[in-house]
Scaffold this active site. Structure first.
Site, PDB file in Angstrom:
ATOM      1  CG  ASP A   8       7.353   4.433  -8.637  1.00 48.71           C
ATOM      2  OD1 ASP A   8       8.197   4.862  -9.441  1.00 48.71           O
ATOM      3  OD2 ASP A   8       7.632   4.072  -7.476  1.00 48.71           O
ATOM      4  CG  ASP A 131      16.035  -1.996  -6.954  1.00 51.94           C
ATOM      5  OD1 ASP A 131      16.485  -0.845  -7.083  1.00 51.94           O
ATOM      6  OD2 ASP A 131      15.279  -2.539  -7.771  1.00 51.94           O
TER       7      ASP A 131
END
Length: 246
Positions: A8, A131
């Site tokens: 990330d 998500d």
């Protein structure tokens, strides 16, 4: 089942967030290309990259770091990238960088037609990122909750040509509380399209539980790899044993 290490990216560094909170980031390396090289050397078959700044802004923001990772890997393992990719031109640009698969999240909720068009224009290069918190889809870097359920949204793309769906449980992401095996398995059983698990992976037992479902294509591994809770080599051996057993 694949175990896919995650990198990330925030402000050019490799970080991990807790529950997607940008102000709750742990920096693991300011040279993410070195992390990519590590996972490649340890046997990763692909890498999962997320441009966190891009997810909030709406356009990719960590191009230099991404290009450095791709240069370091030199095409030896494929890379999937999400975060701020919301139109066809950006998809084309990112694929031109050398990314193998583009992950579309927010735009999948807000403009499903663009996703379907992208699947037609870039066949076998699109992954859907869903998500969710409490079963409801979140968008814009997880800053906004929609009224759509995960299954409702996923069903839209079953026949779109996307190669898979990554399902992330936001409440568990980065929290080391264990992955939501039951919900992910239930989603995978309800769909024809392959499902990848994400959010909360914390132990080898999580990996075993996911693999034993027989429904889940892969799992994204983040904080548990970086803090040593899961040894990547051991995780690969665990998967190999389960594969042989079945």
């Amino acid at each position: 089942m694949l175990i896919i290490p995650a990198i990330d990216l925030k402000d050019g560094s490799c970080v991990r967030l807790k529950q997607g909170e940008m102000n709750n980031a742990t920096v693991f390396s300011d040279k993410p290309e070195e992390m990519a090289a590590r996972w490649q050397a340890e046997g990763a078959e692909r890498l999962h990259l997320v441009d966190l700044n891009g997810a909030f802004v709406g356009t990719p923001q960590n191009k230099e770091a991404i290009l450095n990772i791709l240069k370091t890997l030199n095409g030896k393992i494929p890379v999937e990238l999400g975060g701020g990719i919301r139109d066809l031109k950006t998809i084309e640009n990112v694929l031109d960088w050398g990314v193998q698969w583009v992950i579309l999240g927010t735009v999948a909720v807000q403009n499903p037609n663009i996703v379907k068009e992208a699947c037609r224009e870039f066949p076998n290069r699109i992954i859907i990122g869903l998500d969710a918190k409490d079963g409801k889809i979140a968008t814009d870097g997880w800053a906004k909750l929609s009224d759509l359920s995960v299954l409702e949204c996923a069903k839209r793309f079953e026949d779109s040509g996307a190669i898979g769906i990554i399902y992330t449980d936001i409440a568990r992401d980065g929290m080391m509380t264990g992955i939501n095996v039951q919900a992910t398995d239930k989603l995978a059983q309800s769909l024809k399209i392959p499902v990848f698990a994400s959010g909360g992976l914390s132990s080898l037992s999580d990996i075993e539980s996911l693999a034993l479902t027989g429904t889940i294509k892969g799992v994204i591994a983040g904080r548990a790899l970086y803090n040593g809770a899961i040894d990547f080599a051991q995780a690969l051996k665990t998967i190999a044993v389960i594969r042989r057993a079945f």
